[in-house]
Motif scaffolding. Structure first.
Motif, PDB file in Angstrom:
ATOM      1  N   TRP A  43      10.146   4.999   1.955  1.00 48.50           N
ATOM      2  CA  TRP A  43       9.401   5.662   0.732  1.00 48.50           C
ATOM      3  C   TRP A  43       7.764   5.518   1.096  1.00 48.50           C
ATOM      4  CZ3 TRP A  43      12.697   5.422  -4.195  1.00 48.50           C
ATOM      5  CH2 TRP A  43      14.089   5.860  -4.252  1.00 48.50           C
ATOM      6  N   CYS A  44       8.144   4.428   1.406  1.00 48.86           N
ATOM      7  CA  CYS A  44       6.507   3.831   1.519  1.00 48.86           C
ATOM      8  C   CYS A  44       6.046   3.161   2.810  1.00 48.86           C
ATOM      9  CB  CYS A  44       6.639   2.410   0.511  1.00 48.86           C
ATOM     10  SG  CYS A  44       6.964   3.022  -1.250  1.00 48.86           S
ATOM     11  N   LYS A 233      -3.296   4.900   1.328  1.00 52.74           N
ATOM     12  CA  LYS A 233      -4.534   4.221  -0.081  1.00 52.74           C
ATOM     13  C   LYS A 233      -4.510   3.278  -0.751  1.00 52.74           C
ATOM     14  CE  LYS A 233      -7.988   4.518   4.429  1.00 52.74           C
ATOM     15  NZ  LYS A 233      -9.590   5.258   4.704  1.00 52.74           N
ATOM     16  N   THR A 234      -3.885   4.609  -1.788  1.00 56.28           N
ATOM     17  CA  THR A 234      -4.064   4.414  -2.613  1.00 56.28           C
ATOM     18  C   THR A 234      -2.733   3.813  -3.382  1.00 56.28           C
ATOM     19  OG1 THR A 234      -4.465   6.684  -3.261  1.00 56.28           O
ATOM     20  CG2 THR A 234      -3.921   5.856  -5.498  1.00 56.28           C
ATOM     21  N   LEU A 235      -2.963   2.552  -3.647  1.00 53.23           N
ATOM     22  CA  LEU A 235      -1.359   1.299  -4.738  1.00 53.23           C
ATOM     23  C   LEU A 235      -0.715   1.502  -5.384  1.00 53.23           C
ATOM     24  CD1 LEU A 235      -3.461  -2.369  -3.565  1.00 53.23           C
ATOM     25  CD2 LEU A 235      -1.980  -0.718  -2.520  1.00 53.23           C
ATOM     26  N   TRP A 236      -1.170   2.729  -6.341  1.00 49.59           N
ATOM     27  CA  TRP A 236      -0.753   2.932  -7.825  1.00 49.59           C
ATOM     28  C   TRP A 236       0.460   3.986  -7.424  1.00 49.59           C
ATOM     29  CZ3 TRP A 236      -0.713   7.933  -9.490  1.00 49.59           C
ATOM     30  CH2 TRP A 236      -1.345   9.022  -8.807  1.00 49.59           C
ATOM     31  N   LYS A 237      -0.140   4.259  -6.219  1.00 49.95           N
ATOM     32  CA  LYS A 237       1.282   6.052  -5.461  1.00 49.95           C
ATOM     33  C   LYS A 237       2.072   5.029  -5.274  1.00 49.95           C
ATOM     34  CE  LYS A 237      -2.071   9.636  -4.158  1.00 49.95           C
ATOM     35  NZ  LYS A 237      -2.137  10.147  -2.944  1.00 49.95           N
ATOM     36  N   TYR A 238       2.267   4.144  -4.686  1.00 51.16           N
ATOM     37  CA  TYR A 238       3.297   3.139  -4.283  1.00 51.16           C
ATOM     38  C   TYR A 238       3.705   2.856  -5.409  1.00 51.16           C
ATOM     39  CZ  TYR A 238       1.442   2.675   0.391  1.00 51.16           C
ATOM     40  OH  TYR A 238       0.569   2.926   2.035  1.00 51.16           O
ATOM     41  N   PHE A 239       3.633   2.160  -5.915  1.00 51.92           N
ATOM     42  CA  PHE A 239       4.239   2.161  -7.252  1.00 51.92           C
ATOM     43  C   PHE A 239       4.889   2.688  -7.799  1.00 51.92           C
ATOM     44  CE2 PHE A 239       4.143   1.711 -11.895  1.00 51.92           C
ATOM     45  CZ  PHE A 239       5.022   0.103 -12.310  1.00 51.92           C
ATOM     46  N   LEU A 240       4.225   4.380  -7.696  1.00 55.09           N
ATOM     47  CA  LEU A 240       4.913   5.378  -8.503  1.00 55.09           C
ATOM     48  C   LEU A 240       6.648   5.545  -8.174  1.00 55.09           C
ATOM     49  CD1 LEU A 240       4.847   7.133 -11.142  1.00 55.09           C
ATOM     50  CD2 LEU A 240       2.689   8.713  -9.943  1.00 55.09           C
ATOM     51  N   ARG A 241       5.977   5.944  -6.813  1.00 52.60           N
ATOM     52  CA  ARG A 241       7.432   6.358  -6.160  1.00 52.60           C
ATOM     53  C   ARG A 241       8.657   5.684  -6.479  1.00 52.60           C
ATOM     54  NH1 ARG A 241       4.077   5.937  -0.132  1.00 52.60           N
ATOM     55  NH2 ARG A 241       2.059   7.976  -0.545  1.00 52.60           N
ATOM     56  N   CYS A 242       8.569   4.363  -6.363  1.00 54.75           N
ATOM     57  CA  CYS A 242       9.205   3.557  -6.603  1.00 54.75           C
ATOM     58  C   CYS A 242       9.721   3.731  -8.116  1.00 54.75           C
ATOM     59  CB  CYS A 242       8.755   2.159  -6.211  1.00 54.75           C
ATOM     60  SG  CYS A 242       8.638   1.537  -4.236  1.00 54.75           S
ATOM     61  N   PRO A 285      11.503  11.857  -1.104  1.00 55.11           N
ATOM     62  CA  PRO A 285      10.273  13.102   0.037  1.00 55.11           C
ATOM     63  C   PRO A 285       9.747  13.554  -0.447  1.00 55.11           C
ATOM     64  CG  PRO A 285      12.084  11.980   0.995  1.00 55.11           C
ATOM     65  CD  PRO A 285      12.356  11.843  -0.050  1.00 55.11           C
ATOM     66  N   LEU A 286      10.342  15.190  -0.284  1.00 57.03           N
ATOM     67  CA  LEU A 286      10.279  16.570  -1.276  1.00 57.03           C
ATOM     68  C   LEU A 286       9.292  16.544  -1.558  1.00 57.03           C
ATOM     69  CD1 LEU A 286      10.002  19.367  -0.552  1.00 57.03           C
ATOM     70  CD2 LEU A 286      12.092  19.524  -1.152  1.00 57.03           C
ATOM     71  N   VAL A 287      10.215  15.525  -3.436  1.00 58.96           N
ATOM     72  CA  VAL A 287       8.937  15.728  -5.002  1.00 58.96           C
ATOM     73  C   VAL A 287       7.741  15.110  -4.305  1.00 58.96           C
ATOM     74  CG1 VAL A 287       9.201  14.764  -6.479  1.00 58.96           C
ATOM     75  CG2 VAL A 287      11.307  16.237  -6.135  1.00 58.96           C
ATOM     76  N   PHE A 288       7.851  14.109  -3.757  1.00 60.36           N
ATOM     77  CA  PHE A 288       6.334  13.798  -3.763  1.00 60.36           C
ATOM     78  C   PHE A 288       5.781  14.024  -2.939  1.00 60.36           C
ATOM     79  CE2 PHE A 288       9.479   9.112  -3.253  1.00 60.36           C
ATOM     80  CZ  PHE A 288       9.637   9.184  -4.510  1.00 60.36           C
ATOM     81  N   LYS A 289       5.817  14.509  -1.626  1.00 58.95           N
ATOM     82  CA  LYS A 289       4.667  15.552  -0.665  1.00 58.95           C
ATOM     83  C   LYS A 289       4.454  17.125  -1.967  1.00 58.95           C
ATOM     84  CE  LYS A 289       4.071  18.489   2.813  1.00 58.95           C
ATOM     85  NZ  LYS A 289       4.816  18.589   4.448  1.00 58.95           N
ATOM     86  N   LEU A 290       5.523  17.477  -2.939  1.00 60.07           N
ATOM     87  CA  LEU A 290       5.116  18.483  -3.902  1.00 60.07           C
ATOM     88  C   LEU A 290       4.209  18.350  -5.052  1.00 60.07           C
ATOM     89  CD1 LEU A 290       8.282  20.529  -4.000  1.00 60.07           C
ATOM     90  CD2 LEU A 290       5.943  21.114  -2.639  1.00 60.07           C
ATOM     91  N   VAL A 291       4.509  16.756  -5.382  1.00 56.72           N
ATOM     92  CA  VAL A 291       3.317  16.406  -6.692  1.00 56.72           C
ATOM     93  C   VAL A 291       2.225  15.360  -6.033  1.00 56.72           C
ATOM     94  CG1 VAL A 291       5.363  16.593  -7.912  1.00 56.72           C
ATOM     95  CG2 VAL A 291       5.561  14.646  -6.782  1.00 56.72           C
ATOM     96  N   LYS A 292       2.059  15.297  -4.326  1.00 60.61           N
ATOM     97  CA  LYS A 292       1.467  14.602  -4.047  1.00 60.61           C
ATOM     98  C   LYS A 292       1.171  12.729  -4.535  1.00 60.61           C
ATOM     99  CE  LYS A 292      -1.240  18.882  -3.146  1.00 60.61           C
ATOM    100  NZ  LYS A 292      -2.772  19.679  -2.777  1.00 60.61           N
ATOM    101  N   ILE A 293       1.985  12.590  -4.674  1.00 64.66           N
ATOM    102  CA  ILE A 293       2.062  10.526  -5.171  1.00 64.66           C
ATOM    103  C   ILE A 293       2.544  10.617  -3.506  1.00 64.66           C
ATOM    104  CG2 ILE A 293       2.297  11.207  -7.247  1.00 64.66           C
ATOM    105  CD1 ILE A 293       4.720  10.371  -6.772  1.00 64.66           C
TER     106      ILE A 293
END
Length: 293
Positions: A43-44, A233-242, A285-293
Motif C-alpha cells: 500500500w505504501c 509526498k504527504t505522510l499522513w496519507k501513508y498513515f491513513l492507508r495503513c 488500492p481501488l478505494v485509496f485511488k478513488l478517495v485520493k489518499i
C-alpha cells in the motif's frame, strides 16, 4: 546431549515473566508480522516488490509444511509429556522444521536483500538477525520445538527466500500473469481436499490456498486496470492507508468467522481468506485511488 535434554534444561529457568516475554517474542514468527510488512509494502512502498515478497513467503511456507508432513516428527511436549510442557498455547502439527523460525528468517532475508547497501538495510540486518535468533530461542523455551527443529526452520527460511526470489526475478515484468496458473491450481487443490474429506484436517492449507489465489488475481487486476500510485509526498496519507486498510482487513478476517461456519471448511478457510486477500490486493488500492489518499 539430546534435543529433549536442551528443552528440559531451558524450561528449568521458566517463570511468569520469561513465559510472557517469550510468548510475545514468538509472535514475530507468526503470520501477523508477515501480513503487517506485506500490506505496508503493497500500500505504501512498492507493489511489485510486495507481490514478490508475498509469493516467496507463501512458497517458503508451503515448502516447510511439505517437509513437516514428510518428516512427521512429534513436538517435544507430545513426545516427552513427563519432562517437557507446552508453555502457552500448544502448537498443532509436526515439529520439524520450525514454521516460526522459517517465517521470521524468510521475511528477514527478503527485506535485507531488497535494502542491502542502504541506510535502511544497515538497520534491518541486525534487527533481522536478532529477531530470528530470539524467535528460535522462544520456540525451544516454550516446548514447541527442539533445537534441531529451529535450526532446520531457519535454514529452510533462508534458502527458500534466496532460491524463490531468484526464480521470481526470472518473470521480469510478466509477474502478474502467474495468476492464470495459480488461481485454477489453488481452487483445484481446495476442491480435492473438500471432496476427499481432508479439508477439515488441514485448515491452514485451506487458508493459504484461498489467500494465494486471491492475491495473484487481485494483483493482476490492479496492475492492468487500477494502477494505483503508492508514492506520495504527504505522510499522513501513508498513515491513513495503513489504519483504514488494516481495520477493514481485520474486520473481514474476524467478522467472516461468524458469517462462515467453521464446520464448512471451504467457506471458513478458502473463501474467507480469499475475500480478505482480495480486499488487501485489489479492494484497498481501488478505494485509496478513488478517495485520493
Amino acid at each position: 546431549m539430546t534435543d529433549a535434554f536442551i528443552v528440559v534444561q531451558l524450561q528449568k529457568i521458566s517463570n511468569a515473566f520469561l513465559d510472557y516475554l517469550f510468548i510475545g517474542i514468538t509472535q514475530l514468527g507468526t503470520e501477523i508480522l508477515f501480513l503487517a510488512v506485506a500490506v505496508f509494502l503493497y500500500w505504501c512502498i512498492d507493489k511489485k516488490f510486495a507481490f514478490k515478497f508475498i509469493n516467496v513467503y507463501i512458497l517458503g511456507v508451503s515448502l516447510n509444511e511439505g517437509l513437516k508432513t514428510l518428516i512427521r516428527r512429534p513436538r517435544p511436549y507430545v513426545a516427552h509429556p513427563d519432562e517437557i510442557r507446552s508453555i502457552g498455547e500448544p502448537t498443532g502439527g509436526y515439529s520439524m522444521p520450525s514454521g516460526h523460525s522459517q517465517s521470521i528468517s524468510n521475511v528477514s532475508v527478503q527485506l535485507n536483500r531488497k535494502y542491502k547497501n542502504t541506510g535502511v538495510g544497515a538497520v534491518l540486518l541486525p534487527v533481522g538477525v536478532y529477531a530470528t535468533l530470539a524467535v528460535m530461542f522462544s520456540r525451544v523455551y516454550l516446548g514447541q520445538h527442539y533445537l534441531t527443529d529451529v535450526i532446520a526452520g531457519c535454514a529452510a527460511g533462508i534458502l527458500s527466500a534466496l532460491c524463490f526470489s531468484r526464480l521470481f526475478d526470472l518473470l521480469g515484468d510478466r509477474e502478474h500473469l502467474i495468476f492464470a496458473g495459480v488461481l485454477p491450481l489453488t481452487l483445484a487443490v481446495c476442491l480435492i481436499l473438500v471432496f476427499t474429506g481432508a479439508a477439515r484436517q488441514v485448515p491452514d492449507v485451506m487458508k493459504v490456498l484461498g489467500a494465494y489465489g486471491a492475491v495473484t488475481t487481485g494483483y493482476f487486476v490492479e496492475k492492468r486496470f487500477v494502477r494505483y500510485e503508492v508514492r506520495t509526498k504527504t505522510l499522513w496519507k501513508y498513515f491513513l492507508r495503513c489504519v483504514v486498510g488494516l481495520a477493514v482487513t481485520l474486520a473481514l478476517k474476524e467478522g467472516l468467522k461468524y458469517a462462515f461456519p467453521e464446520s464448512v471448511a471451504f467457506l471458513h478457510g478458502y473463501l474467507r481468506y480469499f475475500i480478505v486477500a482480495a480486499w488487501a490486493s485489489l479492494g484497498a488500492p481501488l478505494v485509496f485511488k478513488l478517495v485520493k489518499i
